[in-house]
Design an enzyme around this catalytic site. Sequence first.
Site, PDB file in Angstrom:
ATOM      1  N   ASP A 202       0.561 -10.531  -7.505  1.00 15.79           N
ATOM      2  CA  ASP A 202       1.374  -9.382  -7.098  1.00 15.79           C
ATOM      3  C   ASP A 202       0.896  -8.157  -7.882  1.00 15.79           C
ATOM      4  O   ASP A 202       1.088  -8.086  -9.097  1.00 15.79           O
ATOM      5  CB  ASP A 202       2.846  -9.699  -7.404  1.00 15.79           C
ATOM      6  CG  ASP A 202       3.776  -8.557  -7.025  1.00 15.79           C
ATOM      7  OD1 ASP A 202       3.302  -7.446  -6.751  1.00 15.79           O
ATOM      8  OD2 ASP A 202       5.005  -8.793  -7.024  1.00 15.79           O
TER       9      ASP A 202
ATOM     10  N   ASN B 186      -5.850  -1.121  -2.149  1.00 16.08           N
ATOM     11  CA  ASN B 186      -5.391  -0.988  -0.764  1.00 16.08           C
ATOM     12  C   ASN B 186      -3.974  -1.533  -0.528  1.00 16.08           C
ATOM     13  O   ASN B 186      -3.305  -1.105   0.403  1.00 16.08           O
ATOM     14  CB  ASN B 186      -6.399  -1.718   0.141  1.00 16.08           C
ATOM     15  CG  ASN B 186      -5.868  -1.934   1.542  1.00 16.08           C
ATOM     16  OD1 ASN B 186      -5.842  -1.015   2.358  1.00 16.08           O
ATOM     17  ND2 ASN B 186      -5.413  -3.156   1.836  1.00 16.08           N
TER      18      ASN B 186
ATOM     19  N   SER C  62      -2.427   8.058   2.049  1.00 15.87           N
ATOM     20  CA  SER C  62      -1.812   8.133   3.376  1.00 15.87           C
ATOM     21  C   SER C  62      -1.590   9.596   3.723  1.00 15.87           C
ATOM     22  O   SER C  62      -1.413  10.440   2.835  1.00 15.87           O
ATOM     23  CB  SER C  62      -0.455   7.426   3.365  1.00 15.87           C
ATOM     24  OG  SER C  62       0.253   7.704   4.551  1.00 15.87           O
TER      25      SER C  62
ATOM     26  N   TYR D   7       7.557   6.370  -0.182  1.00 10.48           N
ATOM     27  CA  TYR D   7       6.160   6.156   0.218  1.00 10.48           C
ATOM     28  C   TYR D   7       5.326   7.434   0.010  1.00 10.48           C
ATOM     29  O   TYR D   7       4.199   7.379  -0.492  1.00 10.48           O
ATOM     30  CB  TYR D   7       6.157   5.720   1.684  1.00 10.48           C
ATOM     31  CG  TYR D   7       4.839   5.240   2.237  1.00 10.48           C
ATOM     32  CD1 TYR D   7       4.390   3.936   2.010  1.00 10.48           C
ATOM     33  CD2 TYR D   7       4.051   6.072   3.025  1.00 10.48           C
ATOM     34  CE1 TYR D   7       3.192   3.488   2.547  1.00 10.48           C
ATOM     35  CE2 TYR D   7       2.855   5.626   3.564  1.00 10.48           C
ATOM     36  CZ  TYR D   7       2.429   4.335   3.329  1.00 10.48           C
ATOM     37  OH  TYR D   7       1.244   3.909   3.864  1.00 10.48           O
TER      38      TYR D   7
ATOM     39  N   LYS E  42       2.123   7.586  -2.505  1.00  7.03           N
ATOM     40  CA  LYS E  42       0.780   7.929  -2.017  1.00  7.03           C
ATOM     41  C   LYS E  42       0.319   9.290  -2.553  1.00  7.03           C
ATOM     42  O   LYS E  42      -0.859   9.482  -2.840  1.00  7.03           O
ATOM     43  CB  LYS E  42       0.759   7.919  -0.483  1.00  7.03           C
ATOM     44  CG  LYS E  42       1.028   6.532   0.121  1.00  7.03           C
ATOM     45  CD  LYS E  42       0.027   5.501  -0.353  1.00  7.03           C
ATOM     46  CE  LYS E  42       0.119   4.205   0.442  1.00  7.03           C
ATOM     47  NZ  LYS E  42      -0.857   3.205   0.019  1.00  7.03           N
TER      48      LYS E  42
ATOM     49  N   ILE F  53      -2.507   3.663  11.872  1.00 11.21           N
ATOM     50  CA  ILE F  53      -3.557   2.670  12.098  1.00 11.21           C
ATOM     51  C   ILE F  53      -2.905   1.389  12.616  1.00 11.21           C
ATOM     52  O   ILE F  53      -1.859   0.964  12.090  1.00 11.21           O
ATOM     53  CB  ILE F  53      -4.327   2.369  10.779  1.00 11.21           C
ATOM     54  CG1 ILE F  53      -4.811   3.669  10.093  1.00 11.21           C
ATOM     55  CG2 ILE F  53      -5.485   1.415  11.037  1.00 11.21           C
ATOM     56  CD1 ILE F  53      -5.808   4.517  10.867  1.00 11.21           C
TER      57      ILE F  53
HETATM   58  P1  NDP Z   1      -0.454  -4.489   6.212  1.00 13.05           P
HETATM   59  O1  NDP Z   1       1.043  -4.541   6.128  1.00 13.05           O
HETATM   60  O2  NDP Z   1      -1.124  -4.889   7.463  1.00 13.05           O
HETATM   61  O3  NDP Z   1      -1.090  -5.354   5.007  1.00 13.05           O
HETATM   62  C1  NDP Z   1      -0.611  -5.159   3.708  1.00 13.05           C
HETATM   63  C2  NDP Z   1      -1.485  -5.928   2.742  1.00 13.05           C
HETATM   64  O4  NDP Z   1      -1.033  -5.671   1.410  1.00 13.05           O
HETATM   65  C3  NDP Z   1      -1.400  -7.426   2.944  1.00 13.05           C
HETATM   66  O5  NDP Z   1      -2.656  -7.978   2.664  1.00 13.05           O
HETATM   67  C4  NDP Z   1      -0.386  -7.855   1.885  1.00 13.05           C
HETATM   68  O6  NDP Z   1      -0.530  -9.215   1.451  1.00 13.05           O
HETATM   69  C5  NDP Z   1      -0.758  -6.898   0.774  1.00 13.05           C
HETATM   70  N1  NDP Z   1       0.308  -6.703  -0.217  1.00 13.05           N
HETATM   71  C6  NDP Z   1       1.547  -6.198  -0.029  1.00 13.05           C
HETATM   72  N2  NDP Z   1       2.225  -6.185  -1.180  1.00 13.05           N
HETATM   73  C7  NDP Z   1       1.388  -6.683  -2.131  1.00 13.05           C
HETATM   74  C8  NDP Z   1       1.518  -6.936  -3.508  1.00 13.05           C
HETATM   75  N3  NDP Z   1       2.647  -6.654  -4.165  1.00 13.05           N
HETATM   76  N4  NDP Z   1       0.467  -7.497  -4.175  1.00 13.05           N
HETATM   77  C9  NDP Z   1      -0.685  -7.789  -3.519  1.00 13.05           C
HETATM   78  N5  NDP Z   1      -0.865  -7.556  -2.195  1.00 13.05           N
HETATM   79  C10 NDP Z   1       0.168  -7.027  -1.515  1.00 13.05           C
HETATM   80  O7  NDP Z   1      -0.818  -2.993   5.806  1.00 13.05           O
HETATM   81  P2  NDP Z   1      -1.998  -2.028   6.292  1.00 13.05           P
HETATM   82  O8  NDP Z   1      -3.254  -2.781   6.403  1.00 13.05           O
HETATM   83  O9  NDP Z   1      -1.513  -1.216   7.416  1.00 13.05           O
HETATM   84  O10 NDP Z   1      -2.064  -1.054   5.034  1.00 13.05           O
HETATM   85  C11 NDP Z   1      -3.062  -1.117   4.031  1.00 13.05           C
HETATM   86  C12 NDP Z   1      -2.939   0.127   3.177  1.00 13.05           C
HETATM   87  O11 NDP Z   1      -3.131   1.277   3.996  1.00 13.05           O
HETATM   88  C13 NDP Z   1      -1.558   0.288   2.521  1.00 13.05           C
HETATM   89  O12 NDP Z   1      -1.699   0.828   1.229  1.00 13.05           O
HETATM   90  C14 NDP Z   1      -0.870   1.290   3.429  1.00 13.05           C
HETATM   91  O13 NDP Z   1       0.137   1.983   2.735  1.00 13.05           O
HETATM   92  C15 NDP Z   1      -2.046   2.169   3.828  1.00 13.05           C
HETATM   93  N6  NDP Z   1      -1.819   2.917   5.045  1.00 13.05           N
HETATM   94  C16 NDP Z   1      -1.598   2.279   6.245  1.00 13.05           C
HETATM   95  C17 NDP Z   1      -1.384   3.008   7.383  1.00 13.05           C
HETATM   96  C18 NDP Z   1      -1.146   2.381   8.721  1.00 13.05           C
HETATM   97  O14 NDP Z   1      -0.820   3.115   9.676  1.00 13.05           O
HETATM   98  N7  NDP Z   1      -1.310   1.086   8.890  1.00 13.05           N
HETATM   99  C19 NDP Z   1      -1.364   4.487   7.344  1.00 13.05           C
HETATM  100  C20 NDP Z   1      -1.622   5.044   6.049  1.00 13.05           C
HETATM  101  C21 NDP Z   1      -1.836   4.281   4.950  1.00 13.05           C
HETATM  102  P3  NDP Z   1       0.233 -10.430   2.206  1.00 13.05           P
HETATM  103  O15 NDP Z   1      -0.526 -10.678   3.480  1.00 13.05           O
HETATM  104  O16 NDP Z   1       0.120 -11.577   1.255  1.00 13.05           O
HETATM  105  O17 NDP Z   1       1.631  -9.974   2.459  1.00 13.05           O
END
Ligand code: NDP
Length: 242
Positions: free
Chosen positions: A59, A88, A140, A153, A157, A186
Amino acid sequence: MKYAMVTGGSRGIGRAVCVKLAQMGYNVIINYVSNDAEAEKTLALVREAGTDGELLKFDVSDYDATITAIEGWQTAHKGEYIEVLVNNAGVRRDNLMLWMEREDWLKVLNTSLGAFYNVTRPVLQPMIRKKFGRIINMGSLSGLKGLPGQCNYSSAKGGLIAATKALAQEIGKKNVTVNAIAPGFINTDMVEGLDVETLKGSIPMGRFGEPEEVAALVGFLASKEAGYITGECISINGGLYS
Ligand code: NDP
């Protein structure tokens, strides 16, 4: 062997980034927090891309767990180091400020901004010693513009983008670059539940972005060719905000 670490690599943008870095020849350390099955899928995709990888479950918001995992990796890989770090991992817990629970405030801040501290610090020293490194932080649009319902958020960010600029100035002379990316909408699990059709109408390109499009930008920032770009935050949002 060249190593890259991607936090939140099990799904969405993180998964696409893992595959991109594997295509660039990196052995990828895939961090995630809970979703073992999805993390295994990412690992399989990394191997299909022609390199290898490993899962490192912790985590990122938990300082002790993060230090234990990263130092454990470092001890097991004497003489090697993580040359690309992609911060990320992130979560959303949207609510109007008036109704926002303290728990949701802290959860979002700790997963993006707290994690930047937890993960980056132990990875930084070897990069500086080796005089090469790439740190890429997933910001973001919300951190640039501020979005209603996202005080937590947007703060997380926005703070991450500011930390990117500060750290870049601290370590530029060590040939370690630090940049941020600010995606708009995204197509990942994170945007589930949003009113996609209405939102698309507000995007000049008329669509959400794909994780692979963000990963391509990460790949460029990680490349040798991007060596003179540091302290930047690059938007990737279909023209929604600049
Ligand atoms: P997803 O919800 O698809 O994936 C999130 C990922 O983060 C998963 O791999 C999850 O792991 C992991 N995660 C969450 N909490 C923790 C933690 N405490 N420790 C380790 N891993 C963690 O998100 P996105 O792919 O959409 O987002 C990726 C990044 O991009 C984020 O930072 C998000 O804020 C940013 N972003 C996304 C946008 C979008 O529109 N999608 C827009 C702007 C920014 P697990 O699978 O184990 O839960």
